[in-house]
Design a protein around this motif. Structure first.
Motif, PDB file in Angstrom:
ATOM      1  N   ALA A 281       0.843  -1.197   0.000  1.00  0.00           N
ATOM      2  CA  ALA A 281       0.000   0.000   0.000  1.00  0.00           C
ATOM      3  C   ALA A 281       0.883   1.253   0.000  1.00  0.00           C
ATOM      4  O   ALA A 281       1.750   1.406   0.866  1.00  0.00           O
ATOM      5  CB  ALA A 281      -0.923  -0.012   1.207  1.00  0.00           C
ATOM      6  N   ARG A 282       0.662   2.131  -0.951  1.00  0.00           N
ATOM      7  CA  ARG A 282       1.398   3.393  -1.009  1.00  0.00           C
ATOM      8  C   ARG A 282       0.749   4.452  -0.133  1.00  0.00           C
ATOM      9  O   ARG A 282       1.333   5.501   0.121  1.00  0.00           O
ATOM     10  CB  ARG A 282       1.446   3.899  -2.460  1.00  0.00           C
ATOM     11  N   TYR A 391      -0.258   1.930   5.852  1.00  0.00           N
ATOM     12  CA  TYR A 391       0.764   2.297   4.863  1.00  0.00           C
ATOM     13  C   TYR A 391       1.862   1.221   4.854  1.00  0.00           C
ATOM     14  O   TYR A 391       2.346   0.796   5.898  1.00  0.00           O
ATOM     15  CB  TYR A 391       1.368   3.663   5.208  1.00  0.00           C
ATOM     16  N   GLY A 392       2.257   0.764   3.640  1.00  0.00           N
ATOM     17  CA  GLY A 392       3.301  -0.249   3.504  1.00  0.00           C
ATOM     18  C   GLY A 392       2.829  -1.673   3.678  1.00  0.00           C
ATOM     19  O   GLY A 392       3.615  -2.617   3.524  1.00  0.00           O
ATOM     20  N   GLU A 393       1.571  -1.872   4.006  1.00  0.00           N
ATOM     21  CA  GLU A 393       1.037  -3.222   4.198  1.00  0.00           C
ATOM     22  C   GLU A 393       0.939  -3.949   2.859  1.00  0.00           C
ATOM     23  O   GLU A 393       0.642  -3.348   1.824  1.00  0.00           O
ATOM     24  CB  GLU A 393      -0.339  -3.124   4.849  1.00  0.00           C
ATOM     25  N   SER A 414      -7.681   1.726  -4.363  1.00  0.00           N
ATOM     26  CA  SER A 414      -7.859   2.413  -3.081  1.00  0.00           C
ATOM     27  C   SER A 414      -6.541   2.783  -2.426  1.00  0.00           C
ATOM     28  O   SER A 414      -6.500   3.718  -1.614  1.00  0.00           O
ATOM     29  CB  SER A 414      -8.676   1.532  -2.132  1.00  0.00           C
ATOM     30  N   VAL A 415      -5.460   2.077  -2.736  1.00  0.00           N
ATOM     31  CA  VAL A 415      -4.174   2.366  -2.092  1.00  0.00           C
ATOM     32  C   VAL A 415      -3.227   3.120  -3.016  1.00  0.00           C
ATOM     33  O   VAL A 415      -2.020   3.176  -2.785  1.00  0.00           O
ATOM     34  CB  VAL A 415      -3.504   1.067  -1.574  1.00  0.00           C
ATOM     35  N   GLY A 416      -3.769   3.674  -4.105  1.00  0.00           N
ATOM     36  CA  GLY A 416      -2.988   4.576  -4.943  1.00  0.00           C
ATOM     37  C   GLY A 416      -1.978   3.902  -5.844  1.00  0.00           C
ATOM     38  O   GLY A 416      -0.925   4.475  -6.130  1.00  0.00           O
ATOM     39  N   ILE A 417      -2.273   2.676  -6.335  1.00  0.00           N
ATOM     40  CA  ILE A 417      -1.355   1.982  -7.243  1.00  0.00           C
ATOM     41  C   ILE A 417      -1.753   2.303  -8.685  1.00  0.00           C
ATOM     42  O   ILE A 417      -2.816   1.872  -9.141  1.00  0.00           O
ATOM     43  CB  ILE A 417      -1.375   0.455  -7.020  1.00  0.00           C
ATOM     44  N   PRO A 418      -0.927   3.032  -9.448  1.00  0.00           N
ATOM     45  CA  PRO A 418      -1.312   3.394 -10.816  1.00  0.00           C
ATOM     46  C   PRO A 418      -1.068   2.279 -11.834  1.00  0.00           C
ATOM     47  O   PRO A 418      -1.769   2.180 -12.830  1.00  0.00           O
ATOM     48  CB  PRO A 418      -0.427   4.600 -11.126  1.00  0.00           C
ATOM     49  N   GLU A 419      -0.039   1.435 -11.608  1.00  0.00           N
ATOM     50  CA  GLU A 419       0.244   0.327 -12.520  1.00  0.00           C
ATOM     51  C   GLU A 419       0.931  -0.792 -11.754  1.00  0.00           C
ATOM     52  O   GLU A 419       1.529  -0.568 -10.690  1.00  0.00           O
ATOM     53  CB  GLU A 419       1.092   0.776 -13.712  1.00  0.00           C
ATOM     54  N   VAL A 420       0.842  -1.997 -12.296  1.00  0.00           N
ATOM     55  CA  VAL A 420       1.389  -3.172 -11.630  1.00  0.00           C
ATOM     56  C   VAL A 420       2.086  -4.058 -12.646  1.00  0.00           C
ATOM     57  O   VAL A 420       1.892  -3.925 -13.859  1.00  0.00           O
ATOM     58  CB  VAL A 420       0.283  -3.988 -10.914  1.00  0.00           C
ATOM     59  N   THR A 421       2.913  -4.973 -12.133  1.00  0.00           N
ATOM     60  CA  THR A 421       3.544  -5.985 -12.980  1.00  0.00           C
ATOM     61  C   THR A 421       2.709  -7.260 -12.924  1.00  0.00           C
ATOM     62  O   THR A 421       2.474  -7.803 -11.837  1.00  0.00           O
ATOM     63  CB  THR A 421       4.975  -6.287 -12.521  1.00  0.00           C
TER      64      THR A 421
END
Length: 671
Positions: A281-282, A391-393, A414-421
């Motif tokens: 989580a960011r 945060y960081g979880e 919800s945790v502000g992730i814009p892109e993922v691998t």
């Protein structure tokens, strides 16, 4: 002789040398043999490759299959012995169009004259398109001995393979050919004193000896019919080993490339992909102290005055972004669900525990509110920072699938992730084969022998339903060149090719020979002990992408009968697609079902019976047949949402017995 030099390539097959090139000694010694014939030969490159069938076939295909720029002669060194990992003959033999047993005999004869251990080598020689291919042992001494035994005859062989007119080449007779090659003719009588017939310097078939002829035809690998052979010269039964469904599936998983990670934005296109990384989580959720009810933010202290009484309404806090003023002592702030608490506030009192005392002069806002309870405690009705997600979880883990239910996608957002691998999904192409197959929507009546293509749209629909992109590859005709070109074109568009038809034993069944002989592919299985779908074929083909990097293409050649094609696509194609993009467990989900009537068993093969499975009032899943199970019967697919796994055996399975079922579609409710 040729006016320009012949091009040679040396392939060193060795896992050890591939890891540490300094350990190789054969390559430089073979290069020296060619250097002694520098007027004739140019070694274009020497390459070390691993002891792997696919790697060997891929490099041979690259040397041979470009008509405009091909190598005249390929020599491989290594992997020709009896060790378990020695697979060079198995890799090379399926790629050869025409065998050259004379070269094999000459090499063995030359080596046997020096050591009896030469009989432990398994050389292969032959022509692929315009390229001569020869395998020699991995030991430097053995490699040189074998090459020197035949090198003077090789230019003549390579020129013929390249298409030079044989009449012109042979115009001066045998003596002229021997003189040009640097060979000396010997009287026929002398040959009776040589060990094993020909010595290393004799041109094959010209000395008066009869080349030994084997009475059997052992094969290192099964190989399909040669399309150029007449019907009477073809196999009368399949040369391929019969595999169980379990073993066939294991081979598919083993040869499916590992998942490839790619970056993707967090949006709807992510659904169906599997995460290739853990997600942290960011931001905390919630990111601020928020109210969980509609009411009034207040300040509560265990030592302070009671919350019961009348209070001035100082401000309003909505669930909208903006500056929230600090709450002054003795005042309250109207607040909505989800809105941030004003600085200084400790709790929220529910609107149900208050009454309005007075409005502002303009009548638009509350001025005085009475709180009816003194039981409000610190932090009551407040959602704390990070109470949902800290945060960081770690919120999602590698291997988690982004489902269509939406929970995973919502969590990422919800945790502000814009892109993922995530692991890339393979793109699948579907092709039908056969001159008799016509587009299903073609207007007009069918001519005698024509069939409408129901396989292609059916399998494409299934692939889309599984969540994969699919490309329509059309219908390929029953001619070797047309089929080869269609497959080559397809490999530039997709990573997995699904074909139907052309894999049985008929004269026009060209898929297996095209894969093996023209594309340099490896057929991992060509028959499966199952009903329906016995001739199902799975192959891998080496492929070089636009950047010149080696890749592997998968080909699933399914039977032409519609029921067989559908059943085998679910049983074999789907697990491979799941494996390629990281979905686990791969393949159809399983369930135990109760038979609603008796089922007959096949005496020889396990049967995958099309069935309709429903959930009944007893809480169990019940299965009934969709009717006649002939592999050509399209009607057996209607309503089928499961495959019953019926074992081979005599007799019947009785009503009420329980069997394993593979669930293909949506389960129906109670009936």
């Amino acid at each position: 002789m040729a006016t320009s030099k012949l091009k040679a390539a040396i392939l060193i097959v060795s896992d050890t040398a591939f890891k540490d090139p300094s350990t190789d000694e054969s390559g430089i010694k073979l290069e020296n043999v060619f250097s002694d014939q520098a007027n004739t030969w140019e070694v274009k490159y020497t390459l070390i490759i691993p002891d792997d069938v696919n790697a060997i076939q891929q490099h041979i295909s690259q040397c041979c299959d470009d008509e405009a720029d091909y190598i005249n002669f390929i020599i491989t060194t290594g992997g020709t012995g009896f060790a378990v990992k020695d697979r060079t003959p198995e890799a090379v033999k399926p790629m050869i169009d025409r065998e050259a047993p004379g070269l094999v005999y000459a090499m063995l004869a030359a080596s046997l004259a020096k050591t009896q251990f030469a009989m432990m080598s398994r050389p292969v020689a032959g022509i692929r398109k315009k390229t001569l291919i020869l395998t020699v042992p991995g030991s430097p001494k053995g490699a040189v001995e074998n090459l020197e035994a035949v090198i003077k005859q090789l230019p003549h062989a390579c020129m013929q393979a390249a298409g030079v007119d044989s009449r012109t080449l042979h115009a001066g007779g045998i003596k002229k050919l021997e003189q040009e090659a640097g060979l000396t003719s010997q009287p026929k009588a002398d040959h009776h004193h040589h060990h094993h017939g020909h010595g290393p310097g004799h041109s094959h078939g010209l000395s008066g000896h009869t080349i030994p002829k084997a009475h059997t035809k052992p094969r290192d690998l099964p190989i399909s019919n040669d399309p150029r052979a007449g019907p009477t010269s073809r196999h009368r039964q399949s040369p391929y080993q019969m595999f169980s469904v379990e073993d066939a599936t294991r081979l598919i998983i083993e040869h499916t490339p590992s998942p490839v990670p790619v970056r993707m934005p967090v949006d709807g296109a992510l659904v169906g992909h599997v995460l290739a990384e853990d997600i942290l989580a960011r931001e905390a959720v919630p990111a601020y102290r928020a109210s969980i009810v509609d009411g009034y933010a207040i300040t509560v202290s265990s030592e302070g005055p009671s919350t019961k009484g009348t209070f001035a309404v100082a401000s309003v806090s909505h669930a909208t972004p903006g500056q929230v003023p600090t709450l002054e002592p003795g005042t309250i702030a109207r607040i909505t669900t989800g809105a941030p608490l004003p600085p200084g506030a400790t709790s929220v009192v529910m609107v149900e525990d208050t009454v309005l005392s007075s409005m502002t002069e303009d009548g638009h806002e509350e001025e005085i509110v009475e709180i009816l309870t003194d039981e409000v405690r610190p932090d009551e009705n407040v959602r704390q920072v990070g109470s949902d997600i800290k945060y960081g979880e770690t919120v999602l883990r590698k291997g988690d699938e982004i489902s269509a239910v939406g929970g995973e996608l919502g969590l990422l957002a919800s945790v502000g992730i814009p892109e993922v691998t995530v692991f890339e999904k393979p793109i699948v192409g579907v092709m039908s084969t056969g001159d008799e197959v016509v587009e299903h929507g073609r207007p007009g009546d069918l001519r005698l022998g024509e069939v409408r293509d129901c396989n292609r749209p059916t399998i494409m629909a299934a692939i889309r339903g599984w969540g994969f992109d699919v490309v329509d590859l059309g219908i390929a005709k029953d001619t070797p060149g047309a089929l080869e070109q269609a497959l080559r074109d397809a490999m530039r568009k997709v990573s997995v090719i699904v074909t139907t038809g052309g894999v049985s034993m008929g004269e026009l069944d060209l898929l297996k020979p095209t894969i093996e002989r023209s594309l340099g592919g490896t057929i991992h299985f060509g028959r499966v002990s199952m009903k329906p779908g016995k001739p199902t074929t799975f192959a891998t083909v080496p492929f070089k992408n636009n950047a010149g990097d080696p890749e592997t293409r998968l080909i699933f050649s399914l039977p032409g009968n519609p029921a067989s094609a559908v059943v085998t696509s679910h049983l074999f194609l789907l697990p491979s697609l799941h494996q390629a993009c990281g979905i686990s467990p791969a393949g159809l989900p399983q369930a135990v079902v109760v038979l609603d009537h008796e089922f007959g068993l096949d005496k020889v093969r396990a049967e995958y019976h099309r069935a309709m499975v429903v959930s009944k009032a007893d809480g169990l899943l019940h299965a009934s047949s969709t009717g006649g199970q002939r592999s050509s019967r399209v009607g057996s697919l209607k309503g089928a949402n499961a495959l019953l796994c019926l074992p081979a055996g005599d007799g019947m399975l009785a009503k009420g017995e329980r069997v394993k079922a593979l669930i293909m579609g949506r389960l129906l409710g109670q009936q």
